[in-house]
Scaffold this motif. Sequence first.
Motif, short mmCIF file in Angstrom:
data_model
loop_
_atom_site.label_atom_id
_atom_site.label_comp_id
_atom_site.label_asym_id
_atom_site.label_seq_id
_atom_site.Cartn_x
_atom_site.Cartn_y
_atom_site.Cartn_z
N THR A 302 -45.31 -52.81 -67.51
CA THR A 302 -46.31 -51.85 -67.05
C THR A 302 -45.76 -50.92 -65.97
OG1 THR A 302 -47.14 -53.49 -65.45
CG2 THR A 302 -48.22 -53.40 -67.59
N VAL A 303 -44.43 -50.83 -65.88
CA VAL A 303 -43.76 -50.02 -64.87
C VAL A 303 -43.67 -48.56 -65.34
CG1 VAL A 303 -41.55 -49.59 -63.71
CG2 VAL A 303 -42.48 -51.90 -63.82
N VAL A 304 -44.01 -47.64 -64.44
CA VAL A 304 -43.92 -46.21 -64.73
C VAL A 304 -42.46 -45.77 -64.70
CG1 VAL A 304 -44.54 -43.90 -63.93
CG2 VAL A 304 -46.21 -45.76 -63.79
N THR A 305 -42.04 -45.07 -65.75
CA THR A 305 -40.66 -44.59 -65.82
C THR A 305 -40.55 -43.07 -65.64
OG1 THR A 305 -40.83 -44.47 -68.23
CG2 THR A 305 -39.89 -46.48 -67.29
N THR A 306 -41.68 -42.36 -65.71
CA THR A 306 -41.67 -40.91 -65.51
C THR A 306 -42.98 -40.48 -64.86
OG1 THR A 306 -40.33 -40.55 -67.50
CG2 THR A 306 -41.47 -38.64 -66.60
N MET A 307 -42.91 -39.64 -63.85
CA MET A 307 -44.05 -38.85 -63.37
C MET A 307 -43.55 -37.42 -63.31
SD MET A 307 -46.20 -40.93 -60.42
CE MET A 307 -44.97 -40.74 -59.13
N ALA A 308 -44.25 -36.50 -63.97
CA ALA A 308 -43.78 -35.12 -64.04
C ALA A 308 -44.94 -34.18 -64.24
CB ALA A 308 -42.76 -34.96 -65.17
N ARG A 309 -44.77 -32.92 -63.77
CA ARG A 309 -45.87 -31.95 -63.83
C ARG A 309 -45.32 -30.60 -64.30
NH1 ARG A 309 -43.24 -33.12 -59.06
NH2 ARG A 309 -44.59 -32.44 -57.37
N ASN A 310 -46.09 -29.91 -65.11
CA ASN A 310 -45.64 -28.61 -65.61
C ASN A 310 -46.46 -27.45 -65.06
OD1 ASN A 310 -48.03 -28.59 -67.16
ND2 ASN A 310 -47.00 -29.53 -68.91
N GLY A 311 -47.29 -27.71 -64.04
CA GLY A 311 -48.13 -26.67 -63.46
C GLY A 311 -49.48 -26.57 -64.11
N THR A 312 -49.65 -27.26 -65.22
CA THR A 312 -50.94 -27.35 -65.91
C THR A 312 -51.35 -28.80 -66.05
OG1 THR A 312 -50.44 -25.33 -67.18
CG2 THR A 312 -52.18 -26.76 -68.04
N ASP A 313 -50.43 -29.63 -66.56
CA ASP A 313 -50.69 -31.05 -66.78
C ASP A 313 -49.80 -31.90 -65.88
OD1 ASP A 313 -52.33 -30.38 -69.05
OD2 ASP A 313 -50.48 -30.13 -70.21
N PHE A 314 -50.32 -33.06 -65.52
CA PHE A 314 -49.52 -34.11 -64.90
C PHE A 314 -49.35 -35.19 -65.96
CE2 PHE A 314 -48.27 -35.95 -60.69
CZ PHE A 314 -47.79 -37.15 -61.15
N GLY A 315 -48.13 -35.64 -66.17
CA GLY A 315 -47.88 -36.65 -67.18
C GLY A 315 -47.08 -37.82 -66.66
N ILE A 316 -47.37 -39.01 -67.20
CA ILE A 316 -46.57 -40.18 -66.89
C ILE A 316 -46.11 -40.82 -68.20
CG2 ILE A 316 -47.87 -40.60 -64.76
CD1 ILE A 316 -49.07 -43.10 -66.14
N ARG A 317 -45.02 -41.56 -68.11
CA ARG A 317 -44.57 -42.42 -69.22
C ARG A 317 -44.34 -43.81 -68.63
NH1 ARG A 317 -40.03 -39.18 -72.66
NH2 ARG A 317 -38.95 -39.18 -70.65
N VAL A 318 -44.54 -44.82 -69.48
CA VAL A 318 -44.51 -46.21 -69.03
C VAL A 318 -43.49 -46.98 -69.88
CG1 VAL A 318 -45.88 -48.31 -68.70
CG2 VAL A 318 -46.91 -46.06 -68.29
N SER A 319 -42.80 -47.90 -69.25
CA SER A 319 -41.74 -48.65 -69.94
C SER A 319 -42.22 -49.27 -71.24
CB SER A 319 -41.20 -49.74 -69.01
OG SER A 319 -40.23 -50.54 -69.67
N GLY A 320 -43.38 -49.94 -71.21
CA GLY A 320 -43.85 -50.67 -72.38
C GLY A 320 -44.42 -49.83 -73.49
N THR A 321 -44.57 -48.52 -73.26
CA THR A 321 -45.11 -47.64 -74.30
C THR A 321 -44.10 -46.57 -74.73
OG1 THR A 321 -46.19 -46.29 -72.60
CG2 THR A 321 -47.52 -47.98 -73.66
N GLY A 322 -42.86 -46.71 -74.30
CA GLY A 322 -41.79 -45.84 -74.79
C GLY A 322 -41.90 -44.40 -74.31
N ASP A 323 -41.76 -43.47 -75.28
CA ASP A 323 -41.67 -42.04 -74.96
C ASP A 323 -43.02 -41.35 -74.90
OD1 ASP A 323 -38.91 -42.21 -74.83
OD2 ASP A 323 -38.64 -41.68 -76.95
N GLY A 324 -44.11 -42.05 -75.15
CA GLY A 324 -45.43 -41.42 -75.16
C GLY A 324 -45.85 -40.94 -73.77
N TRP A 325 -46.48 -39.76 -73.74
CA TRP A 325 -46.98 -39.19 -72.49
C TRP A 325 -48.46 -39.48 -72.33
CZ3 TRP A 325 -44.11 -36.72 -68.78
CH2 TRP A 325 -42.84 -36.27 -69.12
N PHE A 326 -48.88 -39.74 -71.10
CA PHE A 326 -50.30 -39.87 -70.75
C PHE A 326 -50.57 -38.80 -69.70
CE2 PHE A 326 -48.54 -44.02 -71.83
CZ PHE A 326 -49.30 -44.33 -72.95
N THR A 327 -51.45 -37.89 -70.01
CA THR A 327 -51.60 -36.70 -69.19
C THR A 327 -53.02 -36.50 -68.67
OG1 THR A 327 -52.07 -35.28 -71.08
CG2 THR A 327 -49.75 -35.55 -70.48
N GLY A 328 -53.11 -35.67 -67.66
CA GLY A 328 -54.38 -35.23 -67.09
C GLY A 328 -54.14 -33.93 -66.36
N PRO A 329 -55.18 -33.22 -65.96
CA PRO A 329 -55.00 -31.95 -65.25
C PRO A 329 -54.28 -32.15 -63.92
CG PRO A 329 -57.27 -32.23 -66.01
CD PRO A 329 -56.60 -33.55 -66.18
#
Length: 468
Positions: A302-329
């Motif tokens: 359940t460890v976060v491997t990415t936190m990143a923002r593009n100026g519109t969305d904030f996205g995270i990726r998690v070790s146990g879910t691979g390359d999938g992004w979970f985003t919000g404003p």
Amino acid sequence: MTAPLRGLLGADPVVATSGVALFADALRDQAVAVTDAGWHPPLPGTEAALARVMADPRREEANATALARMTAAEATLVDVAPASESLGLERGTFLHAGPPLEWERASGPMRGALIGAVLLEGLADSPEEAEQRLAAAEFELEPCHHRGAVGPMAGVVSPSMWMYVLRDEVHDNTSWCSLNEGLGKVLRYGAYGAEVIERLRWMGDVLGPILRQAVRSTGPVDVRAIIAQMLQMGDEGHNRNRAGSLMLLRELLPGMITADASSTDVAEAVRFSGANEHFFLNLGMPACKLATRAAEGIPGSTVVTTMARNGTDFGIRVSGTGDGWFTGPANTPQGLFLGDYGPEDANPDIGDSAITETGGIGGFAMAAAPAIVRFVGGDVPFALAATRRMYEVTVDEHPVYQVPILGFRGTPVGIDVTKVVRTGELPQINTGMAGRVAGTGQVGAGLVTPPEECFVAAVAALADAVPR
């Protein structure tokens, strides 16, 4: 039965409370010392998914593995090269910060940086033509993270831009980041005027080749060791990099001054690098990327491997879910502004630089750099409290990155999405602020947290992945 209670009222009571403040306030009104446990209910609607994930028998070992890999990862500067060479970036392809994004949803600073990159590559003769071609989807846009790279603020990378190349031999990984332009009106903050393009061309023609010769002549540079030392010297590795930049320059200077270039070019390269207080940031970021990359793809983690923002969305990726992004404003940072700029001028959060917090420094190490509050806002007690709060949402402490004022306690590392959802405590990020209008540049610096829905969605996906 009464023996254990004998003498109970012979001393002043010591009371600990949790939950609503009513009981604690009533006791304080009676002059009773109260310690608040700081308990909060889980984020609404997450209870079932959270329980399922926390009961996953793989979780504890998976997170221990993720942490071990993150903290064992090396980060060595081994080369400097154009993105076309180091990343195989094709003409007409542009990398950007944050999760995937289309032009139609791009913010002002992201649009400005893309326009500037198109001009830099000679793919348009004017900003208007560049914007028209971008709007017509004539170019390929791709997140830096999808190629193992990171980019500060807009994070736009084009083929001719030069990149730092960092290696982690322990896990056989590589990461990249562009060279730092300095502050103010620069491409990464969305500026694209003639002076911005001229500076980038100088960086490609002069600075990049000199830095490459310096790295190749002086040998690999241990970036992780510099991070560990700069935390002892008052930097936190995101918005304060003064000590790190000077230590990096000390390593590179012998090779720079003996590079095969004119004395004028060498002098200007040294002056530019030495005057740039964020010179080191663009090495700290890929160093943290290498650490988090080592923790990717561990089932049950359940460890976060990415936190990143593009100026519109904030996205995270998690070790146990691979390359999938979970985003919000993306939220808008709150902080200090330059000149006459104010809150209405600031764009929502942007950049891959939150990889520093993901790797256990930056906003997570503010206690190591209390002077950072003079740049991003807050006060010294806030800086100390911010680091202490982050221990509540992480797996453990970093064995190498330490905070002197906390008794050399390791920085909090390994953001656990279940702890974020269970406590409601969101990761603390300190960041620069870009102007919301394309072409503006930097307007300030401040503090921000991710939107909670990123973590809620990640926990839901992890719950679905638990074996039945």
